[in-house]
Each structure stands twice: as structure tokens, then as C-alpha cells.
Scaffold this active site. Structure first.
Site, PDB file in Angstrom:
ATOM      1  CG  ASP A  22      17.707 -30.366  47.298  1.00 11.90           C
ATOM      2  OD1 ASP A  22      18.236 -29.735  48.233  1.00 11.90           O
ATOM      3  OD2 ASP A  22      16.482 -30.548  47.205  1.00 11.90           O
ATOM      4  CG  ASP A 117      19.542 -26.247  50.633  1.00  9.61           C
ATOM      5  OD1 ASP A 117      19.222 -25.364  49.820  1.00  9.61           O
ATOM      6  OD2 ASP A 117      18.716 -26.802  51.390  1.00  9.61           O
ATOM      7  CD  GLU A 118      17.172 -26.416  45.393  1.00 10.62           C
ATOM      8  OE1 GLU A 118      16.491 -27.175  44.690  1.00 10.62           O
ATOM      9  OE2 GLU A 118      16.788 -25.313  45.783  1.00 10.62           O
TER      10      GLU A 118
END
Length: 417
Positions: A22, A117-118
Site C-alpha cells: 500500500d 496504489d495497492e
């Protein structure tokens, strides 16, 4: 970087090893990377209050003042008047996200990106893999740091454990939950730590005396069922650390051809206004999924299945791609209106968006508002993003529109092609 010390159990890992990476305050971190004079200062990505905007992402310096995602910009300005505001640069975020995903892909072919973003990744040791899980994760973390940003990583035997672990020690943290310690790690955490349990469900569980994941794991399923419904068994398995969902290989997780949602009605729909309300409801989910995956498309597809088992499909190509349901839902509703026949009985409606593009070749004209991705947007998109963030944070029931109450007892199916 915060990390647990290496131990023999981590060195001799037995079973699945699934990680969740993350990126920390990603959009704001990229802005600080690209603007060195902003480093160490509160930075907010979003639209200012003059435009009735909301916070998309806040740097940790801004979060120290109480600013958070989905907060109205006016409130954020009051809490942190000295903050630096920027509307963001999506192409730059996408570029850096791609570099991070390449780092993971160089470590394992089992990589499942869930948002810009993960990403989940599988580094389960094989018969010829002798490198420790700790060394692999530290190398990933160091490679991301060399890009000028940071990430937090959680590793465990399941996606649930990895996700929760990644959030426990932010920013720039690393937590590894070794096999056999999952239930001990999860037990003291509040039920809200598990994705899928929003603020409302957590409050209902608290009334039953269920405050922690340990409480949930040991609870009578019949007691919990009226809060968590048919998913009770799955939630309790996850709370015990027994979930076993796999991470798909990269070639299995390539960009989908379309994102769609289908709604099967408990009773056939015979009125146009009900059909249009269903399309609007489906559009919320499709729009949310598009935005989460960073996709914009221009092909609107409406699928209608009638009570006598006939299925019709209609399509409309948009002039410019979009991820905004305020743009594509009215198009789908016009398709429905054009195809409507009085006396028709509809069993299922599906709505999809396809023909994805990065928008790089889109050229704005004098009469069309396009964002930096080349996507067409409406003045209501900011509200949709706010609702996305609230539902992500507090659960899907955090905000519901009146149209959704028409179909509360119906079966809803999600389809990803």
C-alpha cells in the site's frame, strides 16, 4: 522503516505467503517528490472549497491537523489553513504506480493490482526457494523507496491478514504475520479493521457485545447473521485467519475488457421508471469500480433480459471516454427508453462500460470539459468520488439513495469480464 525482527519461523515459512503493498499517501507523496520545496509541509490533493471540492489525499503532515480523504475542502481549509493545495496530476501518478508494479512483477508472477496504489502479491516459498520472506519484502520496500516514495507492506497467509497488517504500522511500515499466529494477531483488533465491515455494521455488532475480531470469530453464527447476512460464515473464517483466497498470476489479472454490473429482480419489472432507477443504481457501482481501477471507457452497453428469457443488448459509443456515471447513466437510460415496450416484463438489467483508453490522444473542444486524462467529467463527479471514499471507509451501506430501497430484497450480481 518500522519492521519486526527476523526470526526462525519467518525463515522457514510453511504455507502461503501473501503480501499487500500500500503506497503511503500516494498522490500527496508524488506531489512532494515532484515539488521538493513541499517536502515536510502539509499538502492536500483535491479541489478547493470555492469549487465545492473534497480532499482526495492528504500528506501525513496535513493528516496531523485532522485532514483526511473525503473531507469537504472547506473543513480541511479550516483545520489546516497553511496547507498547499493541488488538483493533482493523474498521468504522473499512473506512471509511478506502473514502476511500483514492475518492482513487484520482478519478484513474482503472482501480482494482483486492486487500485492505483495497492496490490496483492504471492511470494510463497517453493521447493527451490531458500530466500527468506523478510529479505524479499525488505528488497521490495527499498526499491520503492528509491523511487522517492514509500509504502507499507503486510504479509500473512491470506489476503485478509496481509491487508490488515499493511494498515497497522503506516507509514513506511512492514508487518509479517507468521503461519500459525494469524488468529492471535487478529483477535484484539476491532471488527472495523476487516474490510467489508463498515461503521454501521460495527455499531450493530457492538450492540451484540462483539467488539473485536476475536469476539466475532467465537460468536454464535445465528446471533451475527442478522448483521452480516449470508456472509457471516466467510467473515468468521476470515476473523480466525482461515481464509484461503489466491493471488492470480499477472496474465490472469490483465486489464478487463469491460466493467459491468447486473441486477436480477426478485419480481419482474414492468414500469419504465423502475428500470431507469435500476440503471442509476447499477451506474453507481460501475462508476465506483472504474475510478478504483483508474479506468476510463467510451462504450456504454445495456443488457436487458425479459421474463420469457429473451435477451437484448444495446450499445452507444461516447465521443469522449469517462468514469463518471453522471455522464454514462443518462446514455444508458436513453437506450432503455428507446427500447421500452409497454407490457414488457424485465427479469434482469445489466450496465457496462468498455473500450478503455488512457485518454492520451483525446483532444478537448470548445464545448466539452475534459480532465487531464482526456476523460469527460460532469460537475457531480467530485460528489461521486466523495461517496466512493465514504463507502470505502465506512462500508457500502454508509450512503444509500432512495432508488436503492426499491431493490433491497433482490439478488445483485457483479460481473467482471
Amino acid at each position: 522503516m518500522k519492521t519486526r525482527s527476523r526470526n526462525n519461523q519467518a525463515e522457514s515459512w510453511n504455507g502461503p505467503a501473501i503480501g499487500l503493498l500500500d503506497l503511503d499517501a500516494f498522490f500527496a507523496s508524488v506531489e512532494q517528490l515532484d515539488h521538493p520545496d513541499w517536502r515536510g509541509k502539509p499538502v492536500i490533493v483535491g479541489s478547493p472549497s470555492a469549487e465545492r471540492g473534497v480532499v482526495s489525499t492528504a500528506s501525513y503532515e496535513a493528516r496531523a491537523f485532522g485532514v483526511h480523504s473525503a473531507m469537504p475542502s472547506a473543513q480541511a481549509e479550516r483545520l489546516c489553513p497553511q496547507a498547499i493545495w493541488t488538483k493533482g496530476h493523474f498521468k504522473r501518478y499512473k506512471e509511478l504506480s506502473g514502476q511500483v508494479m514492475m518492482i513487484l512483477a520482478n519478484e513474482t508472477p503472482y501480482l494482483e493490482q486492486v487500485s492505483i496504489d495497492e496490490a496483492f502479491f504471492d511470494i510463497t516459498p517453493g521447493p527451490y526457494d531458500t530466500e527468506s520472506i523478510v529479505d524479499i519484502v525488505q528488497r521490495i520496500n527499498g526499491s520503492v523507496e528509491k523511487l522517492g516514495i514509500t509504502c507499507s507492506i503486510g504479509v500473512g497467509s491470506s489476503k485478509t491478514v496481509a491487508k490488515i497488517a499493511s494498515e497497522k504500522n503506516k507509514p513506511h511500515g512492514m508487518i509479517i504475520v507468521t503461519p500459525g499466529s494469524e488468529e492471535r494477531f487478529l483477535a484484539p483488533l476491532p471488527v472495523s479493521a476487516m474490510s467489508g465491515i463498515g461503521k454501521r455494521s460495527a455499531a450493530e455488532l457492538k450492540k451484540l457485545g462483539i467488539r473485536t475480531l476475536g469476539d466475532l470469530a467465537q460468536s454464535d453464527p445465528m446471533l451475527v447473521r442478522h448483521v452480516l447476512g449470508n456472509s457471516t460464515g466467510a467473515f468468521q473464517m476470515r476473523a480466525r485467519g482461515l481464509e484461503r483466497s489466491r493471488v492470480k498470476a499477472v496474465d490472469e489479472t490483465r486489464a478487463p475488457k469491460s466493467i459491468s454490473r447486473e441486477h436480477t429482480f426478485a419480481r419482474d419489472v414492468a414500469h419504465l421508471d423502475d428500470a431507469q432507477a435500476a440503471i442509476a443504481l447499477l451506474g453507481e457501482s460501475v462508476g465506483q469500480r472504474l475510478r478504483k481501477q483508474g479506468l476510463i471507457g467510451r462504450l456504454v452497453t445495456l443488457k436487458v433480459k425479459y421474463g420469457y428469457n429473451k435477451t437484448n443488448t444495446a450499445q452507444k459509443r461516447l465521443e469522449h471516454p469517462t468514469d463518471d456515471e453522471n455522464i454514462f447513466v443518462p446514455v444508458a437510460q436513453r437506450l432503455m427508453k428507446d427500447a421500452w415496450n409497454n407490457g414488457a416484463h424485465i427479469r434482469l438489467i445489466g450496465l457496462g462500460i468498455g473500450d478503455f483508453t488512457d485518454g492520451a490522444d483525446e483532444q478537448p473542444d470548445l464545448f466539452t470539459a475534459l480532465d487531464e486524462r482526456g476523460a469527460r467529467t460532469s460537475g457531480k463527479r467530485a460528489l461521486s468520488v466523495t461517496i466512493d471514499n465514504l463507502r470505502e471507509r465506512f462500508g457500502s451501506d454508509a450512503i444509500k439513495f432512495g432508488r436503492s430501497t426499491r431493490f433491497e430484497d433482490d439478488e445483485i450480481k457483479f460481473k467482471r469480464e
